[in-house]
Design a protein around this motif. Structure first.
Motif, mmCIF file in Angstrom:
data_model
loop_
_atom_site.group_PDB
_atom_site.id
_atom_site.type_symbol
_atom_site.label_atom_id
_atom_site.label_comp_id
_atom_site.label_asym_id
_atom_site.label_seq_id
_atom_site.Cartn_x
_atom_site.Cartn_y
_atom_site.Cartn_z
ATOM 1 N N LEU A 47 2.393 0.435 5.403
ATOM 2 C CA LEU A 47 2.434 1.138 5.352
ATOM 3 C C LEU A 47 3.044 2.026 3.529
ATOM 4 N N PHE A 48 3.441 1.778 2.826
ATOM 5 C CA PHE A 48 3.235 2.331 1.592
ATOM 6 C C PHE A 48 2.372 2.931 0.812
ATOM 7 N N GLN A 49 1.001 1.952 0.604
ATOM 8 C CA GLN A 49 -0.103 2.221 -0.145
ATOM 9 C C GLN A 49 -0.971 3.365 1.273
ATOM 10 N N ARG A 50 -0.901 3.234 2.389
ATOM 11 C CA ARG A 50 -1.709 3.586 3.638
ATOM 12 C C ARG A 50 -0.712 5.672 3.079
ATOM 13 N N VAL A 51 0.063 5.510 3.009
ATOM 14 C CA VAL A 51 0.878 6.900 3.209
ATOM 15 C C VAL A 51 0.572 7.829 1.485
ATOM 16 N N GLU A 52 0.610 6.764 1.139
ATOM 17 C CA GLU A 52 0.231 7.062 -0.875
ATOM 18 C C GLU A 52 -1.088 7.804 -0.565
ATOM 19 N N ARG A 53 -1.990 7.161 -0.231
ATOM 20 C CA ARG A 53 -3.378 7.477 0.163
ATOM 21 C C ARG A 53 -3.277 9.144 0.765
ATOM 22 N N ASN A 54 -3.048 9.256 1.908
ATOM 23 C CA ASN A 54 -3.210 10.414 2.236
ATOM 24 C C ASN A 54 -2.907 11.490 1.738
ATOM 25 N N VAL A 55 -1.146 10.895 1.159
ATOM 26 C CA VAL A 55 -1.146 11.639 0.095
ATOM 27 C C VAL A 55 -1.499 12.461 -1.027
ATOM 28 N N MET A 56 -2.084 11.414 -1.486
ATOM 29 C CA MET A 56 -3.374 11.790 -3.060
ATOM 30 C C MET A 56 -3.976 12.532 -2.413
ATOM 31 N N LYS A 57 -4.847 12.462 -0.700
ATOM 32 C CA LYS A 57 -5.869 13.152 -0.733
ATOM 33 C C LYS A 57 -5.823 14.862 -0.366
ATOM 34 N N ARG A 58 -4.593 14.601 0.580
ATOM 35 C CA ARG A 58 -4.148 15.804 1.005
ATOM 36 C C ARG A 58 -3.980 16.673 -0.552
ATOM 37 N N TRP A 59 -3.382 16.285 -1.000
ATOM 38 C CA TRP A 59 -2.791 16.939 -2.372
ATOM 39 C C TRP A 59 -4.353 17.268 -3.869
ATOM 40 N N GLY A 60 -5.098 16.483 -3.488
ATOM 41 C CA GLY A 60 -6.072 16.376 -4.171
ATOM 42 C C GLY A 60 -6.548 15.379 -5.654
ATOM 43 N N LEU A 61 -5.364 15.047 -5.567
ATOM 44 C CA LEU A 61 -5.287 13.888 -6.387
ATOM 45 C C LEU A 61 -6.046 13.304 -6.786
ATOM 46 N N GLU A 62 -6.999 12.152 -5.380
ATOM 47 C CA GLU A 62 -8.004 11.349 -5.400
ATOM 48 C C GLU A 62 -8.687 11.255 -6.629
#
Ligand code: ATP
Ligand code: MG
Lengths: 261, 252
Positions: B235-250
């Motif tokens: 749940l959390f790591q997946r959501v976190e990864r998607n958000v980081m990617k979308r927000w351009g923070l990867e």
């Protein structure tokens, strides 16, 4: 005059040391003009633009737009920054709709967004998110977004500064086309002499320490301008000479400062 | 895929080694149970439904506690980010409380609420709220100034700017806050259940321990660990990864 910058000074005081960033700067801008502001790093180009945007207040002097003094930011001035400043949580369409989303119903807003995306040739990318676009595409979206407000003045602070050479050249073509179509008034900050010659009707050259205007050069070459035409090269040399004196001055100051420590 | 293969080999090997070592050592299950004993205890727990009720009870409390934590943490985080006075006073208190494990509040909680659900939920809320507050505050304070300047030139200010720019820009921090809040709340819940009353996973663990049923103790420990990591991973790591990617923070 559409925009009148009257005897503007800007000082910053840090730790009781006052630093004059802009010294008695005056510029008059006619409606429909494309003006480039050129100058060495740190001469206050971004500061001047931010003051027109209303993000920074002058220490003294006034800036009038259409006879009204500028007090705060407003939609009559659109700004395009060096980094695209798109909101990453919104897709391209939603980004473009940001300024006017609340003023009309969804259908109309979408229509309007599509119209401006077409202008920058990104109609097919409405549903993409900023991180899925190249730097050049992001800047085109930012330009579309600024145009949707139909601002009286478009302020651009090194909008292509972060792009590679080829993309830059393409963007020059695009911006020139859009400007010829819309005849928007543009203040365009740049480091690049050739960029300013390619695009503008007038080039304002600034000197540094303190930041001030050292030349105001009209450019009357026919469009599209070729970088290898003799007139272009002549103009480039002239501006280069002006800037070189300024940069030499900075280097000299820096050296003597280093020696006196 | 390669990674999952390695992990599979590792965990299977671990279980086999455990079985072999306990057999070779000749310990009885009430000292050190074998994986097979633990498996039996687990099966028994699920077939007589005690573990099912425990899971239900624990998750209900956790859910209630976490929802309260996230709401409270978000509100407090916004308050601390926006008010200098609140940040200097309440903020300092929250930072200090952050270094106190929430379980030490249990004696007080039992005095206030009685030996019941409410006391446990109180501990869970304490465990989750503080990290959520701290992360939310950071998120709002770290909104890139460029976004704010851009919003201002587009006529967005005040509450409109807060809702349309500052809140969404702080989402990556909020998501990290949620993930940490879940982890803290989960640990707080187990501790509170062990020290208070049931049903619940923690309570069954203590109950098994009182009766010397080490197989069940380990079975519950494994459940706690597996649930904790599955929720975090899926749940959390997946959501976190998607958000980081979308927000351009990867970063990679
Ligand atoms: N908030 C501030 N506080 C103090 N000094 C500032 C501030 N903003 C800008 N300055 C100073 O003002 C000067 C001009 O800055 P400005 O960003 O306008 O330069 P610029 O011409 O845009 O440079 P560049 O080409 O590198 O972007 C710099 O010397 C900078 O240090
Ligand atoms: Mg600048």
């Amino acid at each position: 005059m559409l925009l009148q910058i009257n005897d503007v000074n800007k000082q910053y005081t840090n730790n009781k040391v006052t630093n004059t960033v802009l010294d008695h700067v005056s510029v008059s801008v006619k409606e429909g003009e494309f003006i480039s502001i050129l100058g060495p790093s740190g001469c206050g180009k971004s500061t001047l633009l931010s003051m027109v945007a209303g993000l920074v207040k002058p220490t003294s002097g006034t800036i009038m737009l259409d006879g009204q003094p500028i007090q705060k930011p407003g939609k009559d001035r659109g700004m395009v920054f060096q980094q695209s400043a798109l909101f990453p949580w919104l897709n391209v369409e939603e980004n473009v709709m940001f300024p006017f989303k609340k003023e009309m119903n969804k259908q109309e807003a979408l229509q309007k967004a599509k119209h401006y995306l077409q202008m920058v040739q990104l109609s097919n990318y409405g549903k993409h998110y900023p991180h899925e676009l190249s730097g050049g595409m992001q800047q085109r979206v930012a330009i579309a977004r600024a145009f949707t407000m139909d601002p009286k003045v478009l302020l651009m602070d090194e909008p292509f500064g972060a792009l590679d050479e080829q993309t830059r050249t393409r963007m020059h073509g695009e911006l020139e086309r859009i400007w010829l179509d819309t005849k928007k008034t543009v203040l365009f900050v740049t480091h690049s002499i050739s960029e300013s010659i390619k695009l503008s009707e007038r080039i304002i050259v600034m000197g540094t320490r303190p930041g001030r205007i050292i030349a105001d050069i009209p450019v009357t070459l026919p469009r599209p301008r070729r970088f290898d035409a003799p007139e272009t090269i002549q103009l480039e040399k002239q501006i280069n000479h002006l800037l070189k004196e300024e940069i030499d001055k900075v280097v000299k100051e820096e050296l003597s400062y280093a020696e006196n420590r | 895929m390669q990674r999952i293969g390695k992990q599979l080999v590792f965990f299977v090997g671990l279980v086999i080694a455990w079985e072999l070592i306990v057999r070779a050592g000749g310990w009885t299950p009430d000292v050190m149970p074998k994986p097979t004993d633990v498996w039996e205890a687990m099966k028994r727990g699920f077939s007589d439904r005690t573990l099912v009720y425990d899971l239900q009870a624990s998750f209900t409390r956790l859910f209630i506690g976490l929802v309260i934590s996230l709401a409270l943490g978000t509100a407090l985080g916004i308050l601390l980010a926006k008010s200098k006075t609140a940040d200097d006073t309440l903020g300092a208190l929250i930072l200090a409380l952050q270094s106190v494990p929430s379980i030490v509040w249990l004696p007080l909680a039992i005095m206030w609420f009685g030996l019941n659900e409410k006391a446990v939920i109180f501990i869970v809320v304490l465990g989750g709220t503080l990290v959520m507050t701290i992360n939310m505050r950071m998120g709002i304070k770290n909104v890139p100034p460029l976004y704010i300047r851009a919003a201002e030139t587009m006529g967005s200010k005040g509450i409109d700017q807060f809702i349309r720019v500052i809140l969404p820009a702080s989402v990556p921090y909020a998501v990290t806050g949620m993930r940490l809040a879940w982890a803290f709340a989960w640990r707080a819940l187990m501790a509170a259940e062990i020290l208070s009353t049931g049903p619940g996973l923690g309570y069954t663990l203590k109950y098994a321990s009182d009766f010397g049923d080490m197989s069940l103790v380990i079975a519950v420990m494994i459940l706690i660990g597996v649930i904790g990591s599955i929720v975090d991973l899926l749940l959390f790591q997946r959501v976190e990864r998607n958000v980081m990617k979308r927000w351009g923070l990867e970063t990679n």
